[in-house]
Design a protein around this motif. Structure first.
Motif, PDB file in Angstrom:
ATOM      1  N   GLU A  17       2.544  -6.126  13.365  1.00  0.00           N
ATOM      2  CA  GLU A  17       1.618  -4.996  13.266  1.00  0.00           C
ATOM      3  C   GLU A  17       2.205  -3.926  12.364  1.00  0.00           C
ATOM      4  OE1 GLU A  17      -0.781  -3.252  16.683  1.00  0.00           O
ATOM      5  OE2 GLU A  17       0.704  -1.648  16.338  1.00  0.00           O
ATOM      6  N   ALA A  18       1.365  -3.330  11.562  1.00  0.00           N
ATOM      7  CA  ALA A  18       1.806  -2.254  10.672  1.00  0.00           C
ATOM      8  C   ALA A  18       0.723  -1.196  10.593  1.00  0.00           C
ATOM      9  CB  ALA A  18       2.102  -2.806   9.279  1.00  0.00           C
ATOM     10  N   SER A  19       1.132   0.058  10.603  1.00  0.00           N
ATOM     11  CA  SER A  19       0.192   1.165  10.439  1.00  0.00           C
ATOM     12  C   SER A  19       0.677   2.059   9.320  1.00  0.00           C
ATOM     13  CB  SER A  19       0.064   1.969  11.742  1.00  0.00           C
ATOM     14  OG  SER A  19       1.309   2.560  12.083  1.00  0.00           O
ATOM     15  N   VAL A  20      -0.267   2.618   8.583  1.00  0.00           N
ATOM     16  CA  VAL A  20       0.073   3.469   7.453  1.00  0.00           C
ATOM     17  C   VAL A  20      -0.800   4.710   7.474  1.00  0.00           C
ATOM     18  CG1 VAL A  20      -1.503   2.172   5.936  1.00  0.00           C
ATOM     19  CG2 VAL A  20       0.306   3.595   4.927  1.00  0.00           C
ATOM     20  N   ARG A  21      -0.148   5.846   7.283  1.00  0.00           N
ATOM     21  CA  ARG A  21      -0.887   7.106   7.141  1.00  0.00           C
ATOM     22  C   ARG A  21      -1.151   7.334   5.657  1.00  0.00           C
ATOM     23  NH1 ARG A  21      -1.968  10.618  10.800  1.00  0.00           N
ATOM     24  NH2 ARG A  21      -1.908  12.355   9.293  1.00  0.00           N
ATOM     25  N   LEU A  22      -2.416   7.607   5.337  1.00  0.00           N
ATOM     26  CA  LEU A  22      -2.797   7.795   3.952  1.00  0.00           C
ATOM     27  C   LEU A  22      -2.266   9.112   3.415  1.00  0.00           C
ATOM     28  CD1 LEU A  22      -4.721   5.554   4.951  1.00  0.00           C
ATOM     29  CD2 LEU A  22      -6.483   6.541   3.478  1.00  0.00           C
ATOM     30  N   GLY A  23      -2.173   9.189   2.090  1.00  0.00           N
ATOM     31  CA  GLY A  23      -1.747  10.430   1.455  1.00  0.00           C
ATOM     32  C   GLY A  23      -2.781  11.520   1.642  1.00  0.00           C
ATOM     33  N   SER A  24      -2.439  12.723   1.251  1.00  0.00           N
ATOM     34  CA  SER A  24      -3.331  13.866   1.457  1.00  0.00           C
ATOM     35  C   SER A  24      -3.595  14.639   0.177  1.00  0.00           C
ATOM     36  CB  SER A  24      -2.720  14.817   2.496  1.00  0.00           C
ATOM     37  OG  SER A  24      -1.436  15.249   2.069  1.00  0.00           O
ATOM     38  N   GLY A  25      -3.313  14.037  -0.966  1.00  0.00           N
ATOM     39  CA  GLY A  25      -3.534  14.732  -2.232  1.00  0.00           C
ATOM     40  C   GLY A  25      -5.009  14.859  -2.559  1.00  0.00           C
ATOM     41  N   GLY A  53       0.805  -1.216   0.000  1.00  0.00           N
ATOM     42  CA  GLY A  53       0.000   0.000   0.000  1.00  0.00           C
ATOM     43  C   GLY A  53       0.831   1.256   0.000  1.00  0.00           C
ATOM     44  N   SER A  54       0.247   2.338  -0.496  1.00  0.00           N
ATOM     45  CA  SER A  54       0.938   3.604  -0.648  1.00  0.00           C
ATOM     46  C   SER A  54       0.719   4.484   0.575  1.00  0.00           C
ATOM     47  CB  SER A  54       0.417   4.319  -1.900  1.00  0.00           C
ATOM     48  OG  SER A  54       1.110   5.509  -2.125  1.00  0.00           O
ATOM     49  N   GLY A  55       1.819   4.991   1.171  1.00  0.00           N
ATOM     50  CA  GLY A  55       1.718   5.851   2.337  1.00  0.00           C
ATOM     51  C   GLY A  55       2.947   5.753   3.209  1.00  0.00           C
ATOM     52  N   ASP A  56       2.881   6.360   4.407  1.00  0.00           N
ATOM     53  CA  ASP A  56       3.985   6.352   5.364  1.00  0.00           C
ATOM     54  C   ASP A  56       3.742   5.240   6.382  1.00  0.00           C
ATOM     55  OD1 ASP A  56       5.099   8.616   4.140  1.00  0.00           O
ATOM     56  OD2 ASP A  56       3.799   9.940   5.316  1.00  0.00           O
ATOM     57  N   TRP A  57       4.641   4.238   6.403  1.00  0.00           N
ATOM     58  CA  TRP A  57       4.449   3.016   7.184  1.00  0.00           C
ATOM     59  C   TRP A  57       5.313   2.996   8.441  1.00  0.00           C
ATOM     60  CZ3 TRP A  57       1.018  -0.898   6.322  1.00  0.00           C
ATOM     61  CH2 TRP A  57       0.393  -0.955   5.064  1.00  0.00           C
ATOM     62  N   THR A  58       4.769   2.405   9.499  1.00  0.00           N
ATOM     63  CA  THR A  58       5.522   1.983  10.667  1.00  0.00           C
ATOM     64  C   THR A  58       5.205   0.509  10.879  1.00  0.00           C
ATOM     65  OG1 THR A  58       5.420   4.170  11.696  1.00  0.00           O
ATOM     66  CG2 THR A  58       5.907   2.293  13.134  1.00  0.00           C
ATOM     67  N   VAL A  59       6.249  -0.326  10.891  1.00  0.00           N
ATOM     68  CA  VAL A  59       6.070  -1.784  10.955  1.00  0.00           C
ATOM     69  C   VAL A  59       6.765  -2.321  12.203  1.00  0.00           C
ATOM     70  CG1 VAL A  59       6.535  -3.983   9.805  1.00  0.00           C
ATOM     71  CG2 VAL A  59       5.926  -1.969   8.442  1.00  0.00           C
ATOM     72  N   ARG A  60       6.049  -3.128  12.959  1.00  0.00           N
ATOM     73  CA  ARG A  60       6.595  -3.776  14.151  1.00  0.00           C
ATOM     74  C   ARG A  60       6.470  -5.282  14.019  1.00  0.00           C
ATOM     75  NH1 ARG A  60       3.248   0.276  15.567  1.00  0.00           N
ATOM     76  NH2 ARG A  60       4.184   2.156  16.514  1.00  0.00           N
ATOM     77  N   ILE A  61       7.606  -5.986  14.133  1.00  0.00           N
ATOM     78  CA  ILE A  61       7.629  -7.450  14.130  1.00  0.00           C
ATOM     79  C   ILE A  61       8.257  -7.863  15.444  1.00  0.00           C
ATOM     80  CG2 ILE A  61       8.432  -9.528  12.955  1.00  0.00           C
ATOM     81  CD1 ILE A  61       8.692  -7.804  10.406  1.00  0.00           C
ATOM     82  N   GLY A  62       7.418  -8.311  16.371  1.00  0.00           N
ATOM     83  CA  GLY A  62       7.914  -8.583  17.713  1.00  0.00           C
ATOM     84  C   GLY A  62       8.422  -7.296  18.349  1.00  0.00           C
ATOM     85  N   ASP A  63       9.703  -7.284  18.737  1.00  0.00           N
ATOM     86  CA  ASP A  63      10.285  -6.112  19.389  1.00  0.00           C
ATOM     87  C   ASP A  63      10.965  -5.154  18.414  1.00  0.00           C
ATOM     88  OD1 ASP A  63       9.489  -7.064  21.868  1.00  0.00           O
ATOM     89  OD2 ASP A  63      11.336  -8.241  22.136  1.00  0.00           O
ATOM     90  N   SER A 112       8.426   4.898   3.634  1.00  0.00           N
ATOM     91  CA  SER A 112       7.311   5.345   2.795  1.00  0.00           C
ATOM     92  C   SER A 112       7.277   4.532   1.502  1.00  0.00           C
ATOM     93  CB  SER A 112       7.444   6.829   2.453  1.00  0.00           C
ATOM     94  OG  SER A 112       7.358   7.627   3.613  1.00  0.00           O
ATOM     95  N   LEU A 113       6.067   4.287   1.002  1.00  0.00           N
ATOM     96  CA  LEU A 113       5.877   3.621  -0.281  1.00  0.00           C
ATOM     97  C   LEU A 113       4.998   4.503  -1.158  1.00  0.00           C
ATOM     98  CD1 LEU A 113       5.110  -0.063   0.845  1.00  0.00           C
ATOM     99  CD2 LEU A 113       7.271   0.836  -0.047  1.00  0.00           C
ATOM    100  N   SER A 114       5.309   4.551  -2.448  1.00  0.00           N
ATOM    101  CA  SER A 114       4.500   5.356  -3.371  1.00  0.00           C
ATOM    102  C   SER A 114       4.399   4.637  -4.709  1.00  0.00           C
ATOM    103  CB  SER A 114       5.110   6.743  -3.573  1.00  0.00           C
ATOM    104  OG  SER A 114       6.436   6.635  -4.083  1.00  0.00           O
ATOM    105  N   THR A 115       3.401   5.006  -5.488  1.00  0.00           N
ATOM    106  CA  THR A 115       3.173   4.390  -6.791  1.00  0.00           C
ATOM    107  C   THR A 115       4.113   4.985  -7.826  1.00  0.00           C
ATOM    108  OG1 THR A 115       1.462   6.024  -7.280  1.00  0.00           O
ATOM    109  CG2 THR A 115       0.741   3.953  -6.272  1.00  0.00           C
ATOM    110  N   THR A 116       4.165   4.341  -8.990  1.00  0.00           N
ATOM    111  CA  THR A 116       5.025   4.821 -10.073  1.00  0.00           C
ATOM    112  C   THR A 116       4.421   6.025 -10.780  1.00  0.00           C
ATOM    113  OG1 THR A 116       4.013   3.433 -11.783  1.00  0.00           O
ATOM    114  CG2 THR A 116       5.787   2.452 -10.457  1.00  0.00           C
ATOM    115  N   SER A 129       6.635  -3.694   0.098  1.00  0.00           N
ATOM    116  CA  SER A 129       7.994  -3.865   0.625  1.00  0.00           C
ATOM    117  C   SER A 129       8.013  -5.119   1.479  1.00  0.00           C
ATOM    118  CB  SER A 129       8.396  -2.653   1.462  1.00  0.00           C
ATOM    119  OG  SER A 129       9.663  -2.863   2.084  1.00  0.00           O
ATOM    120  N   THR A 130       8.974  -5.996   1.243  1.00  0.00           N
ATOM    121  CA  THR A 130       9.097  -7.226   2.034  1.00  0.00           C
ATOM    122  C   THR A 130      10.548  -7.451   2.437  1.00  0.00           C
ATOM    123  OG1 THR A 130       9.470  -8.661   0.101  1.00  0.00           O
ATOM    124  CG2 THR A 130       7.183  -8.310   0.774  1.00  0.00           C
TER     125      THR A 130
END
Length: 819
Positions: free
Chosen positions: A528-536, A481-491, A497-501, A515-516
């Motif tokens: 757990e992962a959270s993403v903030r959506l774009g604002s365009g 997904g497209s946006g600003d990510w924070t990813v937590r795997i255990g500790d 950030s991810l964006s489209t072409t 992203s993997t």
């Protein structure tokens, strides 16, 4: 408020002010049309199709029937089967409160590279038009509107919202427009969807010659013409061209701009009144306009859904998507259209006493549908492994195959589970800018959409996805997904950030970035992962598809093939299931090759070298290149079979249901081997240089090499003889005899090859016959009068030529010259 037919609707239109009229000509939301209590107009809800009715949302919603894809349904060459699928769609729509289904698709895949080929019926305009008309009639007989799409020449996906399809008038009339003309004449669809692309430089939504001149003028079409989603670009030009409705809403290019265009004199208010009158006719037909004479159309749906125009119409349940009756119906519809391409020495049907090595990623993760807006959430999807093991039990050994995707998919197979329910999938939370929780739910497919509708009190600002990892070891984990990510795997925690072409419209939904990484994990770890959506402010910049990716790390290809070879050598027969995925068969993206992705060809070659007998099942809607086709014993084209995929493929392989399909798309022998190939615009233009000679027509004319398998090819499970062909009063008659050992179904195909080389060969009609072994019948095939004409500034008769009775043009059985 009561009204009486068109006069009553006219009075309703005149009762509204100009701003009130214009407000109704843009959708109220992503999948609804506006209501107006003062004139008795209720909300009209639409849903994507054509493989199922998802409901008034892009993703999620209740489970829904997943039908075989239209290309597979069409391969049975039967209007009754198309109508049966149409009735299923209507029943599903009624159960979900949907008034209009966006489909069927009658665009013609001029090139096999088209990413949306799986949504179409066929490369042939007559076959497409007749089958689509049958489906439309069936849907509308039950009070559910069909929205025919996409007008016109929207036959590929690359740069679809900016490119111009350039084609001469004869090609436009005889090929691209013909299926639309057939459906309008034979079924009167209640809506038509105008496409994203330009046609000869003019946006389809602004093409007055097409919409008003041909469709509404020449054809006398009285229904509604609506834009594809975000396809409308202008106010005055689109309204004057004949576009009646802009979707989606509530924002769009009309509104105040269209009011201003009327006030300035650019657009006549009579044009607005005509648009609104057509919208009210649609509402009347589907029961959303009170007491209109459109109710007589709905009386035929009473047995399913209560009184015409009443709320009861949209609350009574259809047949349950997972009921025994629906399972049997979907299995039959899928299996009967599957096509036997190769069958050496009677390898098929399978001998039930033989041991089977079932091999391939598509055997364990069978693909039932394409990607994009055709996606639905079925109650289940049966794999080939489940279907064949269910039929043969311990005689079947299952071996996973080579990797088939370049992009990992969201979590499957229970590798991630929802921490609240303990079931396979993830937990989704949607948060507002203030942190208010707008929704919390389970997502079985580990994905969600956000930012596409107005159903929340505040806009969605953040998506939170969480799951528990169920297996220890090395795993591939990531996000989509497209946006600003924070990813937590255990500790551990990371941010990025991810964006489209930006190369293709709607990437955020169809091919979102991902992203993997490879991680060593322990069962029970929280992901757990959270993403903030774009604002365009553009259509999708503040919206998209989001998900978690989680699966065991990939194995080396050589090890996978070694396992397959050992299994094949130890069994009586090897069944290798290969195919495409939603990466190739999807809205928004075209293919770049017809070769199977990954090392699937190498897998087939290795198995064929080790096995006593090798059967290949192709799990794809599009043609694929088969370099191994002469070195295997049988090939079954299975299409995208829907939720009953595994049961249907097992039934076809075992002969419980004859796979009596005939190809609806020509299979070229190699990349580039089609009359029309490239789907990439040059300087914004996609030239239809093949003209009227796309598909089998161009192969027959020598514009491309002989294909691997012709349009119309299909062996079934018996053999046939043709004799005594004759022609009279527009119909061809031929005696057909079943010369094989089994009962079977034959499709008698009639073609006309004009003597004038300027005009291509074309399908004129077809009829099917089912006969026991040794049985014989006289089959009469009416030819369609619309196929006896050519466009030369007006319709003129075709000159003399040859009538052909064939099992595809690669197997001509009888001919009549100088007709």
């Amino acid at each position: 408020m009561k009204s009486s037919g068109s006069a009553g609707r006219g009075a309703l239109v005149r009762s509204l002010s100009l701003p009130e009229k214009v407000a109704l000509l843009t959708g109220a939301s992503a999948f609804t049309l506006g209501s107006r209590e003062s004139i008795g107009l209720g909300e009209v809800r639409v849903s994507d199709g054509p493989a199922g009715v998802r409901g008034a949302t892009f993703s999620g919603g209740p489970t829904a029937v997943l039908l075989p894809n239209p290309t597979l349904l069409a391969a049975f060459w039967d209007e009754d089967a198309a109508a049966e699928a149409g009735r299923i769609l209507a029943e599903e729509a009624l159960a979900r409160g949907v008034h209009v289904v966006l489909g069927p698709t009658v665009n013609l895949p001029r090139s096999p590279l088209g990413g949306r080929l799986f949504e179409a019926y066929s490369e042939d305009p007559l076959l497409t038009g007749k089958l689509a008309a049958a489906a439309v009639r069936a849907m509308q007989d039950l009070g559910v509107g069909a929205a025919l799409k996409h007008l016109v020449a929207n036959d590929s996906e690359t740069a679809r919202n900016t490119m111009s399809s350039e084609l001469d008038e004869a090609t436009l009339r005889e090929v691209a427009l013909l299926p639309f003309e057939i459906v309008v004449a034979d079924a009167d669809p209640w809506a038509i969807v105008a496409a994203y692309n330009r046609v000869n430089g003019t946006p389809a939504t602004e093409h007055r010659e097409l919409i008003t001149g041909i469709v509404k003028g020449e054809w006398g079409y009285r229904g509604l013409v609506m834009s594809d989603w975000f396809a409308a670009r202008s106010a005055g030009p689109a309204a004057n061209a004949g576009l009646d409705l802009v979707m989606p809403g509530p924002r769009g290019p009309w509104g105040e701009a269209l009011v201003g265009a009327v006030e300035s004199g650019e657009v006549s208010e009579a044009v607005i009144d005509d648009h609104l009158g057509r919208l009210l006719l649609l509402a009347a037909r589907v029961g959303a306009l009170k007491d209109d004479t459109g109710a007589d159309h709905l009386a035929r749906a009473d047995h399913l859904a209560g009184a015409p125009g009443s709320a009861a119409r949209h609350t009574r349940s259809a047949v349950a998507p997972d009921s025994a009756a629906r399972r049997a119906q979907l299995t039959r519809l899928a299996a009967q259209g599957m096509t036997v391409l190769v069958n050496e020495n009677g390898t098929l049907p399978l001998d039930r006493a033989r041991t089977v090595a079932l091999i391939g990623r598509h055997a364990v993760e069978t693909i039932g549908m394409g990607g994009g807006s055709a996606h639905v959430t079925p109650p289940y999807q049966v794999s080939v492994a489940d279907g064949l093991r269910g039929a043969l039990g311990d005689l079947v050994t299952v071996v996973d195959g080579v990797e088939v995707r370049s992009r990992p998919v969201p979590a499957r197979g229970g590798f991630l589970t929802d921490g609240e329910t303990g079931t396979s999938g993830v937990r989704v939370k949607l948060l507002s800018e203030s942190g208010t929780e707008l929704e919390r739910r389970h997502a079985a497919d580990a994905t969600t959409t956000a930012g596409l509708d107005e159903r929340y009190a505040e806009p969605v600002a953040t998506v939170v996805l969480s799951a528990v990892i169920t297996r220890s070891g090395t795993a591939e984990l990531g996000v989509l997904g497209s946006g600003d990510w924070t990813v937590r795997i255990g500790d551990s925690e990371s941010s990025f950030s991810l964006s489209t072409t930006g190369r293709n419209f709607g990437e955020e939904l169809v091919v979102p970035p991902l992203s993997t990484g490879v991680h060593t994990v322990t069962a029970g770890t929280t992901f757990e992962a959270s993403v903030r959506l774009g604002s365009g402010t553009d259509a999708f910049s503040a919206a998209g598809l989001f998900g978690l990716i989680g699966r065991p790390a990939r194995r080396e290809t050589v090890d996978v093939i070694d396992d397959a070879v050992r299994a094949a050598a130890g069994a009586d027969v090897a069944v290798v299931v290969v195919g495409l995925t939603e990466e190739q068969e999807t809205e928004g993206v075209d293919k770049s090759t017809l070769h199977l992705p990954g090392a699937q060809d190498a897998l087939v070659e290795a198995v064929a070298g080790a096995a006593r007998r090798t059967i290949v099942v192709v799990n794809a809607a599009s043609p694929v290149i088969m370099p191994w086709r002469t070195r295997v014993d049988a090939v079954l084209w299975a299409g995208l079979p829907g939720q009953e995929a595994g049961h249907a493929i097992a039934a076809a392989l075992l002969g419980n249901i004859e796979p009596a399909g005939r190809l609806v798309t020509t299979f070229p022998a190699e990349d580039g081997g089609s009359p029309a190939w490239s789907v990439t615009p040059v300087d914004g233009v996609l030239a239809y240089a093949e003209g009227r000679f796309a598909g089998y027509r161009g192969h027959d004319a020598g514009l491309a090499p002989a294909p691997a398998f012709w349009f119309g090819h299909g062996l079934g499970y018996t053999t046939w003889d043709y004799s005594d062909i004759s022609y009279s009063s527009g119909s061809v008659a031929v005696t057909v005899t079943n010369t094989g050992p089994r009962a079977g179904r034959e499709v008698v195909q009639i073609y006309f090859r004009p003597q004038d080389n300027a005009h291509p060969v074309r399908l004129m009609g077809w009829s099917a016959v089912s006969l026991p072994a040794g049985g014989s019948a006289r089959v009469t095939v009416p030819t369609d009068p619309r196929m006896w004409r050519a466009w030369a500034g007006t319709w003129v008769p075709l000159g003399p030529g040859e009538l052909i009775a064939a099992r595809g043009l690669g197997d001509v059985r009888a001919a009549l010259g100088r007709i």
